[in-house]
Write an enzyme that holds these catalytic residues in place. Sequence first.
Site, PDB file in Angstrom:
ATOM      1  CB  SER A  34      -0.801   0.521   0.845  1.00 34.22           C
ATOM      2  OG  SER A  34      -0.357  -0.127   2.319  1.00 34.22           O
ATOM      3  CG  ASP A 321      -4.218   5.207   7.172  1.00 36.64           C
ATOM      4  OD1 ASP A 321      -3.024   4.775   6.900  1.00 36.64           O
ATOM      5  OD2 ASP A 321      -4.905   4.880   5.939  1.00 36.64           O
ATOM      6  CG  HIS A 324      -1.161   3.761   4.785  1.00 37.35           C
ATOM      7  ND1 HIS A 324      -2.569   3.371   5.149  1.00 37.35           N
ATOM      8  CD2 HIS A 324      -0.722   2.597   4.096  1.00 37.35           C
ATOM      9  CE1 HIS A 324      -2.750   2.037   4.937  1.00 37.35           C
ATOM     10  NE2 HIS A 324      -1.483   1.347   3.828  1.00 37.35           N
TER      11      HIS A 324
END
Length: 356
Positions: A34, A321, A324
């Site tokens: 990600s 978040d 991340h």
Amino acid sequence: MAIKWRFPLVFLSLVLAVNGAEADVPAIFILGDSTADVGTNNFLPSSMSRADFPYNGIDFSNSTPTGRFSNGLNTADFLANLLGYEESPKPFLSLNSSSLFKWFGGFSFASGGSGIFDTTGQRINKNCIPLAEQIQQFSLVRSNLSALMGPVATETYLSKSLFFISIGSNDMFEYYSSNSSIPKEQFLSSLVATYENHLKTLLNLGARKLGIISVAPIGCCPSLRVLNATGGCIEELNDHAKAFHSKLAVLMNKLSSEFEGLKYSLGNAFEMTINVIQNPLAFNFTQVDTACCGTGKLNAENFCKPDANLCTNRDQYLFWDRFHPTQAAYKLAAVTLYGGGPQFVTPINFAQLAKA
Ligand SMILES: *[C@@H]1O[C@H](CO)[C@@H](O)[C@H](O)[C@H]1NC(C)=O
Ligand SMILES: *[C@@H]1O[C@H](CO)[C@@H](O)[C@H](O)[C@H]1NC(C)=O
Ligand SMILES: *[C@@H]1O[C@H](CO)[C@@H](O)[C@H](O)[C@H]1NC(C)=O
Ligand SMILES: *[C@@H]1O[C@H](CO)[C@@H](O)[C@H](O)[C@H]1NC(C)=O
Ligand SMILES: CC(=O)N[C@H]1CO[C@H](CO)[C@@H](O)[C@@H]1O
């Protein structure tokens, strides 16, 4: 999966030539999780590892969520930009005739939730694309290029292209949260041995410029700090990240003696990030333990969703978040990988790698 090239071959040759002339490298291929995903998982119908909803992407014009786990761009975008491209190459899975030729300059195979181990990030249904499968997708691109350009031109082209890889965190998160009985040292050795096999496959397919980033101090993610009563980092995960970097340094040195023409940069994500956490103001960050978007303790007990709390001064947060980084942090990472010194990237930085 066969790639359908539905446009005249002459276009591709033209585009390859144009891209090669403008950028430092003729193409960029992005692999990983990600931290580099620019929308791959949007194309996996059963994936739960997605970011194609608000407030992700809030700092794009029209606040469009793109699948990036960020308030805006990520490190893949900023690195591509520093290398002369507008942004990250597009997801391989979004490949289609109308968009392909405009994009050619590489592809992104990075998939949120994925790991070095095939099992990492998988659930009952297909949740993400593991590194081994990302490399298989690249091999399809390679065989198609070879059919179009011929094997010799393809070999030259790929040997000059940059392969950026950002992976390993999810394997560590899963090992930690599964309370596995596998001893720590054995887990790490097996992780690095598996990574070695993947890298060898990629090198045997013609990659020769590898830009690799190791694992950040993931025990300091807001989601992990929540598990520590003091709000401090989870030391065990940070120890894994640090040890992983040392093992990667040895591995890359070994591979460069085994594969002729291999050039690489190894970014030390641990050093880069701990440096910011210990001295945030020097980098204009004021929040390094709380997530900008989320809910609960440290704003990190839930994912960033449309009903989450959202901070306003996003450029001052290290974390977007619960897991991340923010766009500001991703940018700092890219700038450091590109132009940083040996404390952060060895044996050469990405700018030197591009020209090597
Ligand atoms: C091609 O891909 C682009 C970007 O993903 C998308 O906007 C467009 O609708 C696609 N076209 C077709 C014919 O699928
Ligand atoms: C791992 O152990 C912790 C603490 O003993 C426990 O709270 C957690 O539920 C366990 N996780 C799994 C997946 O067994
Ligand atoms: C929790 O954080 C403290 C520092 O605040 C640290 O000393 C301790 O080792 C951490 N606990 C775990 C389980 O990592
Ligand atoms: C921090 O912000 C100041 C003022 O905007 C700027 O001059 C400086 O370059 C910034 N530092 C970093 C490391 O971005
Ligand atoms: C034009 C071309 O060569 N297409 C090939 C792309 O790669 C797949 C998988 O190897 C082949 O099935 C296609 O024929």
